[in-house]
Design an enzyme around this catalytic site. Structure first.
Site, PDB file in Angstrom:
ATOM      1  N   LYS A 264     -11.212 -14.289   6.298  1.00  0.00           N
ATOM      2  CA  LYS A 264      -9.842 -14.109   5.783  1.00  0.00           C
ATOM      3  C   LYS A 264      -8.872 -14.520   6.883  1.00  0.00           C
ATOM      4  O   LYS A 264      -8.890 -13.964   7.976  1.00  0.00           O
ATOM      5  CB  LYS A 264      -9.614 -12.635   5.397  1.00  0.00           C
ATOM      6  CG  LYS A 264      -8.131 -12.277   5.151  1.00  0.00           C
ATOM      7  CD  LYS A 264      -7.951 -10.813   4.720  1.00  0.00           C
ATOM      8  CE  LYS A 264      -6.464 -10.418   4.669  1.00  0.00           C
ATOM      9  NZ  LYS A 264      -6.258  -9.004   4.277  1.00  0.00           N
ATOM     10  N   ASP A 269       0.758 -10.912   7.106  1.00  0.00           N
ATOM     11  CA  ASP A 269       0.715 -10.203   5.834  1.00  0.00           C
ATOM     12  C   ASP A 269       1.892  -9.239   5.737  1.00  0.00           C
ATOM     13  O   ASP A 269       1.825  -8.129   6.248  1.00  0.00           O
ATOM     14  CB  ASP A 269      -0.621  -9.448   5.704  1.00  0.00           C
ATOM     15  CG  ASP A 269      -0.741  -8.701   4.369  1.00  0.00           C
ATOM     16  OD1 ASP A 269       0.098  -8.938   3.477  1.00  0.00           O
ATOM     17  OD2 ASP A 269      -1.687  -7.895   4.232  1.00  0.00           O
ATOM     18  N   LYS A 276       5.234  -4.252   2.661  1.00  0.00           N
ATOM     19  CA  LYS A 276       4.776  -3.157   3.508  1.00  0.00           C
ATOM     20  C   LYS A 276       5.964  -2.475   4.174  1.00  0.00           C
ATOM     21  O   LYS A 276       7.004  -3.109   4.360  1.00  0.00           O
ATOM     22  CB  LYS A 276       3.868  -3.719   4.619  1.00  0.00           C
ATOM     23  CG  LYS A 276       2.502  -4.184   4.164  1.00  0.00           C
ATOM     24  CD  LYS A 276       1.693  -4.716   5.351  1.00  0.00           C
ATOM     25  CE  LYS A 276       0.321  -5.202   4.928  1.00  0.00           C
ATOM     26  NZ  LYS A 276      -0.563  -4.138   4.411  1.00  0.00           N
ATOM     27  N   GLU A 348      -4.020  -9.068  -0.979  1.00  0.00           N
ATOM     28  CA  GLU A 348      -4.066 -10.529  -1.042  1.00  0.00           C
ATOM     29  C   GLU A 348      -5.346 -11.116  -0.450  1.00  0.00           C
ATOM     30  O   GLU A 348      -5.738 -12.218  -0.813  1.00  0.00           O
ATOM     31  CB  GLU A 348      -2.839 -11.120  -0.318  1.00  0.00           C
ATOM     32  CG  GLU A 348      -2.959 -11.261   1.205  1.00  0.00           C
ATOM     33  CD  GLU A 348      -3.130  -9.941   1.942  1.00  0.00           C
ATOM     34  OE1 GLU A 348      -2.795  -8.878   1.374  1.00  0.00           O
ATOM     35  OE2 GLU A 348      -3.607  -9.958   3.095  1.00  0.00           O
ATOM     36  N   ARG A 350      -8.481 -10.380  -0.826  1.00  0.00           N
ATOM     37  CA  ARG A 350      -9.530 -10.613  -1.831  1.00  0.00           C
ATOM     38  C   ARG A 350      -9.216 -11.836  -2.687  1.00  0.00           C
ATOM     39  O   ARG A 350     -10.109 -12.516  -3.164  1.00  0.00           O
ATOM     40  CB  ARG A 350      -9.712  -9.341  -2.668  1.00  0.00           C
ATOM     41  CG  ARG A 350      -8.448  -8.873  -3.321  1.00  0.00           C
ATOM     42  CD  ARG A 350      -8.480  -7.386  -3.674  1.00  0.00           C
ATOM     43  NE  ARG A 350      -8.199  -6.517  -2.536  1.00  0.00           N
ATOM     44  CZ  ARG A 350      -8.178  -5.187  -2.585  1.00  0.00           C
ATOM     45  NH1 ARG A 350      -8.430  -4.565  -3.723  1.00  0.00           N
ATOM     46  NH2 ARG A 350      -7.941  -4.478  -1.508  1.00  0.00           N
TER      47      ARG A 350
HETATM   48  N1  BES Z   1      -4.296  -6.653   5.640  1.00  0.00           N
HETATM   49  C1  BES Z   1      -4.290  -5.458   4.878  1.00  0.00           C
HETATM   50  C2  BES Z   1      -5.338  -4.451   5.335  1.00  0.00           C
HETATM   51  C3  BES Z   1      -5.163  -3.895   6.727  1.00  0.00           C
HETATM   52  C4  BES Z   1      -4.556  -2.668   6.915  1.00  0.00           C
HETATM   53  C5  BES Z   1      -5.673  -4.555   7.823  1.00  0.00           C
HETATM   54  C6  BES Z   1      -4.424  -2.146   8.179  1.00  0.00           C
HETATM   55  C7  BES Z   1      -5.529  -4.026   9.073  1.00  0.00           C
HETATM   56  C8  BES Z   1      -4.929  -2.819   9.262  1.00  0.00           C
HETATM   57  C9  BES Z   1      -4.571  -5.775   3.397  1.00  0.00           C
HETATM   58  O1  BES Z   1      -4.145  -7.020   2.958  1.00  0.00           O
HETATM   59  C10 BES Z   1      -3.863  -4.750   2.601  1.00  0.00           C
HETATM   60  O2  BES Z   1      -2.666  -4.694   2.690  1.00  0.00           O
HETATM   61  N2  BES Z   1      -4.606  -3.954   1.875  1.00  0.00           N
HETATM   62  C11 BES Z   1      -4.058  -2.912   1.095  1.00  0.00           C
HETATM   63  C12 BES Z   1      -4.768  -2.895  -0.218  1.00  0.00           C
HETATM   64  C13 BES Z   1      -4.114  -2.012  -1.261  1.00  0.00           C
HETATM   65  C14 BES Z   1      -2.779  -2.586  -1.668  1.00  0.00           C
HETATM   66  C15 BES Z   1      -5.027  -1.898  -2.443  1.00  0.00           C
HETATM   67  C16 BES Z   1      -4.289  -1.597   1.836  1.00  0.00           C
HETATM   68  O3  BES Z   1      -5.333  -1.440   2.468  1.00  0.00           O
HETATM   69  O4  BES Z   1      -3.385  -0.756   1.816  1.00  0.00           O
HETATM   70 ZN    ZN Z   2      -4.042  -8.513   4.419  1.00  0.00          ZN
HETATM   71 ZN    ZN Z   3      -2.119  -7.027   2.316  1.00  0.00          ZN
END
Ligand code: BES
Ligand code: ZN
Ligand code: ZN
Length: 500
Positions: A264, A269, A276, A348, A350
């Site tokens: 990935k 992000d 976020k 995103e 996935r």
């Molecule tokens: N890049 C993030 C996951 C992440 C979180 C990586 C903290 C490193 C540190 C990912 O794209 C994400 O935002 N995932 C969400 C998924 C949710 C919206 C279902 C998450 O984990 O909150």
């Molecule tokens: Zn991400």
């Molecule tokens: Zn994300």
């Protein structure tokens, strides 16, 4: 950091490092230096709590009777517990203690210690390896640092009788260090410097090592029908790229199907329209950690000319909110034909991997696919910062990964997959939705990935969100990008795919 191997001599300047085992027993070299310094080392031992426990250090400053400016007594603990990982930590400890000692060079006397299970050459090579790994610094943007505030130590002489043996053992380890540093550099760079196109430019150094690189731009991806990856990318002014790196090192007579690593590579992000919170968002510059590791392991394998056929795939995109960004509720069509309802634009990774994984299998026909992704915050809730989450459809591959993790200290914990979890991502209007609710967030993410793995392919997904960046120093890495995964995968390849 310059590391050299040499036969033991006692007339160097700089610092000498000598071993003490648990209970305060000095090595032969330590005894020699103790005599030369009229018992200074023994007195130092007796005047402190230092007792030779693993990783303990005691510095004797300005000892009389020897050329050395400092002598570092290094506790190695119980000899029968000294393996390669302990040796690496000891190497890291040497760097930690001496890096800002004011001295430029240091020599470590790797004595043969009765009871140590690894060879002296292996012990020495792993000390060098650990010291090297710990010496990483990302300081290119510090323009005002005074030299007195930056590390003084720039060379380590590792001394032992079997110089040749140690050098031989160190050659592949040097390649791994280069791969780890390549990854740490990528992960540490801010997102205004590393975005999909500039990431690709960084990979040119791999071409020099014999890696073949293919890059797909938006036009080509559109033609292939990669609606999920493109949906994430569409909100950003920075165009996406899909990269394939090919290393063909297997002897011609052996299996030609490759192993594939898929990363990935979200270079930033923001969450997109499902944006976020501001606090900590800067961390999302390392949401390309999976792609960074895949690049680093390709670097390592090519540099040591691994006898394996491997491909590295990177899905490089930036996830931004804008008038062109995808919206919650949008439905995208993946290259596989399956459709996804995008409930949350922050899920995103996935979406990017769905198309990257599918293309990887169609284009390269790999027998094994291992993807790496900073995929979910939920994996940090489950496992914290000390294990990456592993999901796999294949017990043999999972076990091999667990073994490689233990051997390298890049530890994995296997998580479950199953139909019941898969149900959580059913959508009313599409083949699936991109989130499965709060419960088991890392597992439902993995379930979505599994829908893009073809029958008969051995697959493992490593969720590295908790281990890609560290807020604290570790034995072999300063705080920051860890490079977690490079050593693990290089080891997996060495042990499982090069010998067959
Ligand atoms: N890049 C993030 C996951 C992440 C979180 C990586 C903290 C490193 C540190 C990912 O794209 C994400 O935002 N995932 C969400 C998924 C949710 C919206 C279902 C998450 O984990 O909150
Ligand atoms: Zn991400
Ligand atoms: Zn994300």
């Amino acid at each position: 950091m310059r590391v050299t191997f040499a036969r033991p001599i006692l007339n160097r300047l700089g610092a000498y490092v000598v071993f003490v085992t648990d209970g305060g027993k000095m090595s032969e070299s330590a005894n020699q230096l103790n005599k030369a310094t009229k018992g200074s080392l023994k007195r130092a031992l007796e005047s402190s709590r230092f007792n030779g426990a693993e990783g303990q250090t005691l510095v004797v400053l300005g000892p009389e009777g020897v050329s050395a400016k400092q002598i570092l007594l290094l506790g190695i603990g119980e000899p029968d517990k000294v393996g390669t990982l302990v040796a690496q930590s000891l190497g890291g400890a040497i760097y930690r203690v001496l890096s800002d000692s004011g001295l430029k060079s240091s020599s470590v006397l790797v004595d043969n210690i009765p009871g140590v299970k690894i060879s002296n050459a292996e012990f020495a090579a792993n000390i060098a390896y650990g010291c090297h790994l710990r010496s990483y610094r990302f300081d290119k943007y510090k323009t005002q640092e005074k030299s007195k505030d930056s590390p003084s130590l720039n060379s380590l002489a590792v001394m032992l009788k079997d110089v040749k043996g140690a050098r031989r053992k160190f050659v592949p380890l040097q390649s791994v260090v280069d791969g780890v540093f390549f990854t740490r550099d990528l992960v540490s760079e801010p997102a205004n410097v590393i975005y999909p196109i500039s990431f690709v430019a960084r990979l040119r150094s791999l071409t020099k090592l014999g890696v073949k690189i293919q890059v797909l731009d938006e036009k080509k991806m559109k033609k292939l029908g990669m609606g999920a990856l493109l949906g994430v990318a569409q909100g950003s002014a920075n165009a996406p790229r899909l990269v394939a790196m090919q290393w063909s090192g297997a002897p011609k007579s052996k299996e030609t199907r490759p192993i594939a690593f898929v990363g990935k590579g979200v270079t930033f992000d923001t969450g997109g329209i499902s944006i976020k919170p501001a606090g900590g968002m800067e961390d999302m510059k390392w949401d390309m950690g999976g792609a960074g590791v895949v690049s680093g392991v390709m670097h390592a394998m090519a540099s040591r000319k691994a006898k394996v056929n491997a491909v590295g795939i990177l899905g490089l995109v930036e996830n931004m909110p804008s008038s062109k960004a995808q919206r919650p509720g949008d439905v995208v069509k993946t290259m596989s034909g399956q459709t996804i309802e995008v409930i949350n634009t922050d899920a995103e990774g996935r979406l990017v991997l769905a198309d990257a994984l599918w293309w990887c299998q169609k284009r390269f026909n790999p027998h094994t696919v291992i993807d790496l992704a900073t995929l979910t915050g939920a994996i940090i809730v489950s496992l914290g910062y000390h294990h990456a989450g592993m999901f796999s459809n294949n017990d043999k591959l999972a076990d091999q990964l667990l073994v490689a993790g233990k051997a390298t200290g890049e530890k994995l914990w296997r998580m479950p997959l199953g139909k019941a979890y898969d149900k959580q991502v059913r959508s009313q209007i599409a083949d699936m939705k991109n989130v499965g609710g709060r419960d088991a967030g890392s597992i439902t993410a993995a379930q979505i990935l599994q829908r893009f793995i073809q029958e008969g392919v051995a697959w493992a997904h490593l969720d590295i969100a908790g281990v890609t960046w560290s807020k604290t120093d570790s034995a072999t890495a300063p705080k920051g990008g860890t490079g977690f995964g490079v050593r693990l995968l290089d080891r997996l390849v060495t042990d499982q795919y090069e010998s067959r």
